[in-house]
Design a protein around this motif. Structure first.
Motif, PDB file in Angstrom:
ATOM      1  N   GLU A  86     -16.431 134.835  81.317  1.00 12.95           N
ATOM      2  CA  GLU A  86     -17.520 134.176  80.330  1.00 12.95           C
ATOM      3  C   GLU A  86     -16.650 133.574  79.002  1.00 12.95           C
ATOM      4  OE1 GLU A  86     -20.339 137.310  79.348  1.00 12.95           O
ATOM      5  OE2 GLU A  86     -21.027 137.161  81.338  1.00 12.95           O
ATOM      6  N   VAL A  87     -15.614 134.517  78.664  1.00 12.78           N
ATOM      7  CA  VAL A  87     -14.867 133.963  77.496  1.00 12.78           C
ATOM      8  C   VAL A  87     -14.011 132.729  77.885  1.00 12.78           C
ATOM      9  CG1 VAL A  87     -13.156 134.762  76.145  1.00 12.78           C
ATOM     10  CG2 VAL A  87     -14.912 136.170  76.387  1.00 12.78           C
ATOM     11  N   VAL A  88     -13.311 132.905  78.839  1.00 13.28           N
ATOM     12  CA  VAL A  88     -12.410 131.757  79.439  1.00 13.28           C
ATOM     13  C   VAL A  88     -13.132 130.245  79.550  1.00 13.28           C
ATOM     14  CG1 VAL A  88     -12.090 132.103  81.911  1.00 13.28           C
ATOM     15  CG2 VAL A  88     -10.305 131.079  80.596  1.00 13.28           C
ATOM     16  N   ALA A  89     -14.442 130.569  79.973  1.00 15.17           N
ATOM     17  CA  ALA A  89     -15.223 129.471  80.502  1.00 15.17           C
ATOM     18  C   ALA A  89     -15.589 128.753  79.295  1.00 15.17           C
ATOM     19  CB  ALA A  89     -16.386 129.762  81.345  1.00 15.17           C
ATOM     20  N   ALA A  90     -16.075 129.570  78.151  1.00 10.05           N
ATOM     21  CA  ALA A  90     -16.523 129.233  76.729  1.00 10.05           C
ATOM     22  C   ALA A  90     -15.420 128.514  76.056  1.00 10.05           C
ATOM     23  CB  ALA A  90     -17.337 130.339  75.978  1.00 10.05           C
ATOM     24  N   ALA A  91     -14.451 129.211  76.213  1.00 10.76           N
ATOM     25  CA  ALA A  91     -13.034 128.695  75.370  1.00 10.76           C
ATOM     26  C   ALA A  91     -12.526 127.595  75.899  1.00 10.76           C
ATOM     27  CB  ALA A  91     -12.056 129.681  75.334  1.00 10.76           C
ATOM     28  N   ARG A  92     -12.691 127.098  77.423  1.00 10.88           N
ATOM     29  CA  ARG A  92     -11.887 126.034  77.992  1.00 10.88           C
ATOM     30  C   ARG A  92     -12.466 124.726  77.431  1.00 10.88           C
ATOM     31  NH1 ARG A  92     -12.962 122.440  81.924  1.00 10.88           N
ATOM     32  NH2 ARG A  92     -11.072 121.522  82.830  1.00 10.88           N
ATOM     33  N   THR A  93     -13.638 124.670  76.813  1.00 10.04           N
ATOM     34  CA  THR A  93     -14.008 123.372  76.006  1.00 10.04           C
ATOM     35  C   THR A  93     -13.334 123.158  74.800  1.00 10.04           C
ATOM     36  OG1 THR A  93     -16.339 123.638  76.985  1.00 10.04           O
ATOM     37  CG2 THR A  93     -16.150 122.353  75.053  1.00 10.04           C
ATOM     38  N   THR A  94     -13.231 124.223  74.040  1.00 12.78           N
ATOM     39  CA  THR A  94     -12.287 124.124  72.693  1.00 12.78           C
ATOM     40  C   THR A  94     -10.884 123.887  73.124  1.00 12.78           C
ATOM     41  OG1 THR A  94     -13.865 125.812  71.828  1.00 12.78           O
ATOM     42  CG2 THR A  94     -11.661 125.461  70.683  1.00 12.78           C
ATOM     43  N   TYR A  95     -10.415 124.547  74.076  1.00 15.03           N
ATOM     44  CA  TYR A  95      -8.839 124.441  74.506  1.00 15.03           C
ATOM     45  C   TYR A  95      -8.594 122.874  74.707  1.00 15.03           C
ATOM     46  CZ  TYR A  95      -4.454 125.217  77.108  1.00 15.03           C
ATOM     47  OH  TYR A  95      -3.222 125.234  77.279  1.00 15.03           O
ATOM     48  N   VAL A  96      -9.526 122.205  75.706  1.00 12.22           N
ATOM     49  CA  VAL A  96      -9.177 120.808  76.195  1.00 12.22           C
ATOM     50  C   VAL A  96      -9.277 120.032  75.132  1.00 12.22           C
ATOM     51  CG1 VAL A  96      -9.934 119.064  77.755  1.00 12.22           C
ATOM     52  CG2 VAL A  96      -9.804 121.551  78.633  1.00 12.22           C
ATOM     53  N   ALA A  97     -10.404 120.109  74.258  1.00 12.05           N
ATOM     54  CA  ALA A  97     -10.761 119.370  73.032  1.00 12.05           C
ATOM     55  C   ALA A  97      -9.399 119.340  72.031  1.00 12.05           C
ATOM     56  CB  ALA A  97     -11.843 119.590  72.110  1.00 12.05           C
ATOM     57  N   VAL A  98      -8.933 120.550  71.626  1.00 14.61           N
ATOM     58  CA  VAL A  98      -7.973 120.942  70.773  1.00 14.61           C
ATOM     59  C   VAL A  98      -6.521 120.153  71.254  1.00 14.61           C
ATOM     60  CG1 VAL A  98      -6.406 122.234  69.548  1.00 14.61           C
ATOM     61  CG2 VAL A  98      -8.651 122.488  69.637  1.00 14.61           C
ATOM     62  N   LEU A  99      -6.259 120.163  72.725  1.00 10.18           N
ATOM     63  CA  LEU A  99      -5.321 119.825  73.357  1.00 10.18           C
ATOM     64  C   LEU A  99      -5.146 118.359  73.436  1.00 10.18           C
ATOM     65  CD1 LEU A  99      -2.638 120.316  75.329  1.00 10.18           C
ATOM     66  CD2 LEU A  99      -4.312 120.492  77.138  1.00 10.18           C
ATOM     67  N   GLU A 100      -6.283 117.631  73.915  1.00  6.63           N
ATOM     68  CA  GLU A 100      -6.430 116.239  73.521  1.00  6.63           C
ATOM     69  C   GLU A 100      -6.263 115.697  72.253  1.00  6.63           C
ATOM     70  OE1 GLU A 100     -10.287 115.528  75.660  1.00  6.63           O
ATOM     71  OE2 GLU A 100      -9.530 115.677  77.618  1.00  6.63           O
TER      72      GLU A 100
END
Length: 149
Positions: A113-127
């Protein structure tokens, strides 16, 4: 006169590109750490470990050495990271049934659950971080390589 920033010219193109890659990674890692910590309470390294487990083809568990190589982290640093994840209920460890010396890390449902929720943040910050790095002439070619590879 305003002070000028010294220009550093390393002796070879290879050294210059390697230094640029290190600078790019540092800037992106810092941005990821700040955002993931603020929004999800995990570090970029913790996210990387959880993502490796969640997206592995082995049912969400990996031998600790495989996980260390995937992130990458030294074995001692990985042990501390896995201990933190285990204390917060995001992973659990178990011994290999056929080789008691082998230790596996398993992602929990809460970890997924945590990794699924954090993935949106991760990808946005990476981009966003990569887009910002395009403003630096030394980093722009590296960013373009990632975007068009």
């Amino acid at each position: 006169m305003p002070p000028t920033t010294p220009r550093i010219e390393l002796p070879s193109v290879l050294e210059g590109r390697w230094q640029a890659l290190r600078r790019l990674r540092s800037a992106v890692d810092d941005a990821l750490d700040r955002a993931l910590q603020a929004e999800h309470g995990i570090s970029a390294s913790e996210y990387a470990a959880l993502a490796a487990l969640a997206y592995s083809d082995d049912g969400g568990h990996l031998r600790q050495q495989v996980l260390a190589d995937a992130i990458p982290l030294q074995q001692s640093s990985l042990s501390r990271l896995v201990s933190r994840l285990e204390r917060t209920g995001l992973t659990e460890r178990f011994h290999c049934p056929t080789d008691r010396r082998g230790v596996y890390t398993q992602i929990t449902d809460r970890g997924r659950e945590v990794v699924a929720a954090a993935r949106t943040t991760y990808v946005a910050v990476l981009e966003r971080s990569l887009a910002e790095a395009c403003g630096d002439p030394e980093l722009a070619p590296l960013v373009e390589h990632f975007r068009h590879a």
